[in-house]
Design a protein around this motif. Structure first.
Motif, short mmCIF file in Angstrom:
data_model
loop_
_atom_site.label_atom_id
_atom_site.label_comp_id
_atom_site.label_asym_id
_atom_site.label_seq_id
_atom_site.Cartn_x
_atom_site.Cartn_y
_atom_site.Cartn_z
N THR A 16 0.82 -1.23 0.00
CA THR A 16 0.00 0.00 0.00
C THR A 16 0.84 1.27 0.00
OG1 THR A 16 -0.16 0.06 2.42
CG2 THR A 16 -1.92 -1.13 1.21
N GLY A 17 2.15 1.11 0.22
CA GLY A 17 3.04 2.27 0.20
C GLY A 17 3.16 2.98 1.54
N LEU A 18 2.48 2.47 2.55
CA LEU A 18 2.50 3.13 3.86
C LEU A 18 3.89 3.11 4.49
CD1 LEU A 18 0.84 4.65 5.90
CD2 LEU A 18 0.21 2.48 6.95
N HIS A 83 -0.79 7.13 -1.16
CA HIS A 83 0.55 7.46 -1.64
C HIS A 83 0.54 8.06 -3.05
CE1 HIS A 83 4.87 7.33 -1.89
NE2 HIS A 83 4.79 6.66 -3.02
N SER A 84 -0.20 7.47 -3.96
CA SER A 84 -0.17 7.96 -5.34
C SER A 84 -0.79 9.34 -5.47
CB SER A 84 -0.85 6.97 -6.29
OG SER A 84 -2.21 6.82 -5.96
N ALA A 87 1.64 11.84 -4.00
CA ALA A 87 2.74 12.07 -4.92
C ALA A 87 2.31 12.99 -6.07
CB ALA A 87 3.26 10.74 -5.47
N ALA A 88 1.08 12.87 -6.52
CA ALA A 88 0.57 13.73 -7.59
C ALA A 88 0.33 15.15 -7.08
CB ALA A 88 -0.71 13.14 -8.17
N ALA A 89 -0.06 15.29 -5.83
CA ALA A 89 -0.36 16.61 -5.26
C ALA A 89 0.91 17.41 -4.97
CB ALA A 89 -1.19 16.46 -3.99
N ALA A 90 2.02 16.74 -4.73
CA ALA A 90 3.26 17.44 -4.37
C ALA A 90 3.71 18.45 -5.43
CB ALA A 90 4.36 16.44 -4.05
N PRO A 91 3.83 18.07 -6.70
CA PRO A 91 4.24 19.07 -7.69
C PRO A 91 3.20 20.16 -7.91
CG PRO A 91 3.82 16.95 -8.75
CD PRO A 91 3.75 16.73 -7.28
N LEU A 92 1.93 19.84 -7.71
CA LEU A 92 0.89 20.86 -7.82
C LEU A 92 1.03 21.89 -6.70
CD1 LEU A 92 -2.21 18.63 -8.68
CD2 LEU A 92 -0.82 20.01 -10.24
N THR A 93 1.34 21.41 -5.51
CA THR A 93 1.54 22.31 -4.38
C THR A 93 2.76 23.20 -4.62
OG1 THR A 93 0.60 20.62 -2.93
CG2 THR A 93 1.83 22.41 -1.87
N LEU A 94 3.81 22.62 -5.16
CA LEU A 94 4.99 23.41 -5.50
C LEU A 94 4.65 24.48 -6.53
CD1 LEU A 94 8.01 23.99 -5.34
CD2 LEU A 94 8.35 22.18 -7.05
N LYS A 95 3.87 24.11 -7.54
CA LYS A 95 3.46 25.06 -8.58
C LYS A 95 2.68 26.22 -7.96
CE LYS A 95 2.00 23.65 -12.65
NZ LYS A 95 2.70 24.27 -13.77
#
Length: 132
Positions: A16-18, A83-84, A87-95
């Motif tokens: 599960t990536g936890l 997790h997925s 991971a997708a939200a991280a670059p959006l938050t940076l943007k």
């Protein structure tokens, strides 16, 4: 916590990536962070990833008595807690942070920043500016 999960079902929590998330968090944080434990708010921007957390942060900011009257942007980028999606939200938050940083007075440009972010990413943001 990691050891406890490994003892319970290492295969499941690896799948599960936890466990990977816990390892990543351990490398960037000394301990879990809780908004409620921050006695002094010294942030320009607070990003949440669930509306219920957004609501609680806004409610907490409104209940604090301060005289500084400094603007704090509270923004929610709705993200499923896995997790997925994280991971997708991280670059959006940076943007989003880059858009904010590019503006000298983000307080005056917040509506256009949010609109540009939504147009560029297809993501809707919930936000408020608190003066506290």
């Amino acid at each position: 916590m990691r050891q406890d999960l490994m003892e319970k079902d290492e295969k499941l929590y690896t799948k599960t990536g936890l466990l990977a998330m816990l390892e990543r968090n351990a490398s960037i944080k000394t301990a879990p962070e809780r908004w409620q434990d921050c006695s002094h708010v010294d942030f320009d921007v607070v990003v949440t990833f669930e509306q219920r957390v957004f609501d609680r942060v806004v409610e907490d900011l409104q209940s604090r008595s301060t005289r500084a009257l400094q603007p704090v942007l509270v923004v929610n980028l709705e993200t499923k807690d896995n997790h997925s999606e994280a991971a997708a939200a991280a670059p959006l938050t940076l943007k989003l942070c880059e858009y904010l940083r590019a503006e000298e007075d983000w307080e005056d440009e917040i509506e256009s920043i949010v609109q540009k972010f939504s147009e560029d990413t297809g993501k809707h943001l919930l936000y408020t500016v608190h003066f506290g």
